[in-house]
Motif scaffolding. Structure first.
Motif, PDB file in Angstrom:
ATOM      1  N   LEU A   1       0.866  -1.179   0.000  1.00  0.00           N
ATOM      2  CA  LEU A   1       0.000   0.000   0.000  1.00  0.00           C
ATOM      3  C   LEU A   1       0.901   1.227   0.000  1.00  0.00           C
ATOM      4  CD1 LEU A   1      -2.717   1.465   0.202  1.00  0.00           C
ATOM      5  CD2 LEU A   1      -2.667   1.096   2.672  1.00  0.00           C
ATOM      6  N   THR A   2       0.654   2.121  -0.933  1.00  0.00           N
ATOM      7  CA  THR A   2       1.442   3.342  -1.066  1.00  0.00           C
ATOM      8  C   THR A   2       0.516   4.532  -0.831  1.00  0.00           C
ATOM      9  OG1 THR A   2       2.758   2.234  -2.770  1.00  0.00           O
ATOM     10  CG2 THR A   2       2.941   4.619  -2.641  1.00  0.00           C
ATOM     11  N   LYS A   3       1.021   5.520  -0.096  1.00  0.00           N
ATOM     12  CA  LYS A   3       0.191   6.705   0.183  1.00  0.00           C
ATOM     13  C   LYS A   3       1.038   7.949   0.104  1.00  0.00           C
ATOM     14  CE  LYS A   3      -2.519   4.602   3.961  1.00  0.00           C
ATOM     15  NZ  LYS A   3      -2.680   4.653   5.436  1.00  0.00           N
ATOM     16  N   LEU A   4       0.404   9.050  -0.246  1.00  0.00           N
ATOM     17  CA  LEU A   4       0.947  10.362   0.092  1.00  0.00           C
ATOM     18  C   LEU A   4       0.237  10.769   1.372  1.00  0.00           C
ATOM     19  CD1 LEU A   4       0.792  11.974  -3.437  1.00  0.00           C
ATOM     20  CD2 LEU A   4       2.887  11.561  -2.134  1.00  0.00           C
ATOM     21  N   LEU A   5       0.966  11.350   2.311  1.00  0.00           N
ATOM     22  CA  LEU A   5       0.355  11.734   3.587  1.00  0.00           C
ATOM     23  C   LEU A   5       0.804  13.138   3.956  1.00  0.00           C
ATOM     24  CD1 LEU A   5       0.077   9.532   6.771  1.00  0.00           C
ATOM     25  CD2 LEU A   5       0.774  11.925   6.917  1.00  0.00           C
ATOM     26  N   ASP A   6      -0.172  14.008   4.170  1.00  0.00           N
ATOM     27  CA  ASP A   6       0.093  15.392   4.589  1.00  0.00           C
ATOM     28  C   ASP A   6      -0.426  15.582   6.006  1.00  0.00           C
ATOM     29  OD1 ASP A   6       0.179  18.156   4.983  1.00  0.00           O
ATOM     30  OD2 ASP A   6      -1.703  18.468   3.911  1.00  0.00           O
ATOM     31  N   SER A   7       0.496  15.780   6.935  1.00  0.00           N
ATOM     32  CA  SER A   7       0.078  15.949   8.326  1.00  0.00           C
ATOM     33  C   SER A   7      -0.289  17.406   8.585  1.00  0.00           C
ATOM     34  CB  SER A   7       1.194  15.497   9.268  1.00  0.00           C
ATOM     35  OG  SER A   7       2.410  16.146   8.934  1.00  0.00           O
ATOM     36  N   GLY A   8      -1.587  17.691   8.551  1.00  0.00           N
ATOM     37  CA  GLY A   8      -2.068  19.031   8.894  1.00  0.00           C
ATOM     38  C   GLY A   8      -2.040  19.266  10.389  1.00  0.00           C
ATOM     39  N   GLU A   9      -1.901  18.197  11.137  1.00  0.00           N
ATOM     40  CA  GLU A   9      -1.694  18.271  12.583  1.00  0.00           C
ATOM     41  C   GLU A   9      -0.849  17.052  12.950  1.00  0.00           C
ATOM     42  OE1 GLU A   9      -5.217  17.441  15.030  1.00  0.00           O
ATOM     43  OE2 GLU A   9      -6.177  16.576  13.259  1.00  0.00           O
ATOM     44  N   ARG A  10      -0.306  17.061  14.186  1.00  0.00           N
ATOM     45  CA  ARG A  10       0.453  15.879  14.598  1.00  0.00           C
ATOM     46  C   ARG A  10      -0.479  14.676  14.673  1.00  0.00           C
ATOM     47  NH1 ARG A  10       1.059  12.902  18.974  1.00  0.00           N
ATOM     48  NH2 ARG A  10       0.209  14.347  20.536  1.00  0.00           N
ATOM     49  N   LEU A  11      -0.020  13.546  14.138  1.00  0.00           N
ATOM     50  CA  LEU A  11      -0.814  12.322  14.201  1.00  0.00           C
ATOM     51  C   LEU A  11      -0.699  11.699  15.585  1.00  0.00           C
ATOM     52  CD1 LEU A  11      -0.626  12.763  11.097  1.00  0.00           C
ATOM     53  CD2 LEU A  11      -0.609  10.283  10.861  1.00  0.00           C
ATOM     54  N   PRO A  12      -1.689  10.904  15.968  1.00  0.00           N
ATOM     55  CA  PRO A  12      -1.620  10.251  17.282  1.00  0.00           C
ATOM     56  C   PRO A  12      -0.484   9.243  17.359  1.00  0.00           C
ATOM     57  CG  PRO A  12      -3.470   9.397  15.996  1.00  0.00           C
ATOM     58  CD  PRO A  12      -2.912  10.554  15.227  1.00  0.00           C
ATOM     59  N   VAL A  13      -0.007   9.011  18.560  1.00  0.00           N
ATOM     60  CA  VAL A  13       0.972   7.941  18.782  1.00  0.00           C
ATOM     61  C   VAL A  13       0.250   6.611  18.548  1.00  0.00           C
ATOM     62  CG1 VAL A  13       2.468   6.813  20.468  1.00  0.00           C
ATOM     63  CG2 VAL A  13       2.222   9.323  20.488  1.00  0.00           C
ATOM     64  N   HIS A  14       0.816   5.805  17.654  1.00  0.00           N
ATOM     65  CA  HIS A  14       0.201   4.515  17.347  1.00  0.00           C
ATOM     66  C   HIS A  14       1.268   3.515  16.945  1.00  0.00           C
ATOM     67  CE1 HIS A  14       0.564   6.386  13.335  1.00  0.00           C
ATOM     68  NE2 HIS A  14       0.480   5.171  12.826  1.00  0.00           N
ATOM     69  N   SER A  15       0.869   2.279  16.775  1.00  0.00           N
ATOM     70  CA  SER A  15       1.795   1.264  16.277  1.00  0.00           C
ATOM     71  C   SER A  15       1.007   0.290  15.412  1.00  0.00           C
ATOM     72  CB  SER A  15       2.480   0.532  17.432  1.00  0.00           C
ATOM     73  OG  SER A  15       1.524  -0.246  18.126  1.00  0.00           O
ATOM     74  N   HIS A  16       1.740  -0.556  14.707  1.00  0.00           N
ATOM     75  CA  HIS A  16       1.087  -1.542  13.843  1.00  0.00           C
ATOM     76  C   HIS A  16       1.610  -2.924  14.199  1.00  0.00           C
ATOM     77  CE1 HIS A  16      -0.132   1.912  11.506  1.00  0.00           C
ATOM     78  NE2 HIS A  16       1.117   2.272  11.388  1.00  0.00           N
ATOM     79  N   PRO A  17       0.742  -3.924  14.128  1.00  0.00           N
ATOM     80  CA  PRO A  17       1.180  -5.274  14.489  1.00  0.00           C
ATOM     81  C   PRO A  17       2.143  -5.875  13.468  1.00  0.00           C
ATOM     82  CG  PRO A  17      -1.110  -5.275  13.742  1.00  0.00           C
ATOM     83  CD  PRO A  17      -0.678  -3.843  13.783  1.00  0.00           C
ATOM     84  N   SER A  18       2.904  -6.846  13.925  1.00  0.00           N
ATOM     85  CA  SER A  18       3.801  -7.594  13.035  1.00  0.00           C
ATOM     86  C   SER A  18       2.993  -8.643  12.264  1.00  0.00           C
ATOM     87  CB  SER A  18       4.866  -8.305  13.866  1.00  0.00           C
ATOM     88  OG  SER A  18       4.230  -9.290  14.671  1.00  0.00           O
ATOM     89  N   ARG A  19       3.641  -9.233  11.272  1.00  0.00           N
ATOM     90  CA  ARG A  19       3.009 -10.336  10.526  1.00  0.00           C
ATOM     91  C   ARG A  19       2.613 -11.465  11.474  1.00  0.00           C
ATOM     92  NH1 ARG A  19       7.218 -10.735   5.372  1.00  0.00           N
ATOM     93  NH2 ARG A  19       6.303  -9.002   4.223  1.00  0.00           N
ATOM     94  N   GLU A  20       3.517 -11.795  12.402  1.00  0.00           N
ATOM     95  CA  GLU A  20       3.254 -12.911  13.305  1.00  0.00           C
ATOM     96  C   GLU A  20       2.013 -12.627  14.158  1.00  0.00           C
ATOM     97  OE1 GLU A  20       6.239 -11.345  12.931  1.00  0.00           O
ATOM     98  OE2 GLU A  20       7.017 -12.926  11.614  1.00  0.00           O
ATOM     99  N   PHE A  21       1.929 -11.391  14.676  1.00  0.00           N
ATOM    100  CA  PHE A  21       0.779 -11.033  15.506  1.00  0.00           C
ATOM    101  C   PHE A  21      -0.496 -11.048  14.666  1.00  0.00           C
ATOM    102  CE2 PHE A  21      -2.231  -8.329  17.669  1.00  0.00           C
ATOM    103  CZ  PHE A  21      -2.045  -8.619  19.016  1.00  0.00           C
TER     104      PHE A  21
END
Ligand SMILES: [Zn+2]
Length: 346
Positions: free
Chosen positions: A102-122
């Motif tokens: 998945l490819t995106k352009l992303l423009d942060s008009g404000e700070r994004l929330p602190v987050h994380s993404h799971p691993s393949r295993e999870f």
């Protein structure tokens, strides 16, 4: 041979229009500026992402995000109709008829929330999916002082992380490593590492093709807890988060200057290759020819031409196109820089 068949062959000369689903955070002006597109009258300032060559859908927020080609065909249908033309035999036999990216352009008009993404295993164990989400940020535009945050600087015990998540205050961001960025930087963010993107950057983002996010910071963005924790029990969701520390030495290995590439070369550290490839193509001492591959091509600077066995077309900064494998080798000419966003090598 499939290169005379329908969708894949024609796509070599087709640009992608912006695909900007509504999100919960502000942004989008820099995407429109970069793409050279006027804001429509209903632009609401909450269109911060342009999903490029997307077969993925938003986990929540309406489930949009899939790319529609000119003529109204949804990309998954186009891929299904001619997988070998789009991706080549080796990719299809290893990964099937999906870009795995998945490819995106992303423009942060404000700070994004602190987050994380799971691993393949999870994701395989708990989300019934073969993909986690390692991602990478290729910084195209950055306001002075722009900052991103990756990884906890000190190790956090599970109870300490749970307490920070309960508190929903500034301590969560303060626990992360700040990384100042400027245009030309790239940062790989391994699955599991908590992160945030500061206000005022336009990034080209490559990701495994899911929308799984554990929103450690959710209150300030009024996100439902079910959305924040992927519908999982909170303590289980927090097990997908890397508790640190992410050391300065390790951070160095995750960074790269894509703007230093001349000719052609990777925008990202080698470690990214297992998930995706981002190849910078910038002719400096003459035309550059690169191998056939399915690629979401984003022209990031200048103008020139892109030639394949399907023909030659003019390209300029802000153009986005999908080039199928069946287009063959790609030759780039002119004072132009583009980035080919590609699946892992099969
Ligand atoms: Zn992320």
């Amino acid at each position: 041979m499939t290169d005379t068949s329908t969708g894949a062959a024609q796509a070599a000369t087709a640009s992608l229009a912006p695909n900007t689903p509504r999100r919960f955070y502000r942004g989008g002006e820099r995407v429109l500026d970069f793409r050279g597109v006027e804001a429509t009258s209903d632009f609401d300032g909450y269109r911060p992402e342009d999903w490029i060559g997307s077969t993925a859908r938003l986990f929540a927020e309406g489930g949009g995000g899939v790319t529609t080609l000119e003529g109204g065909v949804e990309l998954p249908d186009a891929f299904a109709a001619d997988a070998e033309g789009w991706f080549g035999t080796a990719h299809v036999s290893r990964f099937g008829g999906d870009p795995n990216l998945l490819t995106k352009l992303l423009d942060s008009g404000e700070r994004l929330p602190v987050h994380s993404h799971p691993s393949r295993e999870f994701a395989m164990s708990h989300l019934d999916c073969d993909h986690g989400k390692t991602e990478a940020w290729i910084v195209l535009v950055a306001e002075p002082g722009a900052t991103v945050w990756v990884g906890f600087h000190d190790e956090l015990a599970p109870e300490a992380l749970a307490e920070l998540v309960d508190a929903q205050d500034d301590r969560l961001l303060a626990a992360l490593n700040p990384i100042p960025v400027s245009a030309g930087d790239a940062v790989l963010v391994p699955a599991g590492q908590p992160h945030a993107i500061g206000q005022g950057v336009l990034i080209l983002e490559l990701q495994e093709p899911t929308d799984f996010s554990v929103m450690l910071e959710h209150e300030r963005f009024a996100l439902e807890l079910d959305h924040a924790f992927l519908g999982l029990d909170r303590s289980l969701a927090l097990q997908s988060v890397d508790h640190g520390p992410l050391t300065p030495d390790r951070i160095t290995t995750l960074r790269r200057r894509w703007a230093d590439v001349e000719g052609s070369g990777s925008a990202l550290p080698t470690e990214a290759d297992a998930y995706f490839r981002a190849q910078v193509v910038r002719p400096v001492t003459g035309d550059v020819t690169v191998d056939a591959a399915y690629a979401a091509v984003v022209v990031v600077d200048g103008s020139g031409t892109l030639s394949t066995r399907h023909g030659t077309r003019r390209i300029a900064a802000g153009d986005v196109l999908l080039v199928p494998h069946c287009a063959g080798d790609v030759t780039v000419s002119g004072e132009v820089t583009l980035i080919r966003c590609m699946p892992p090598t099969p």
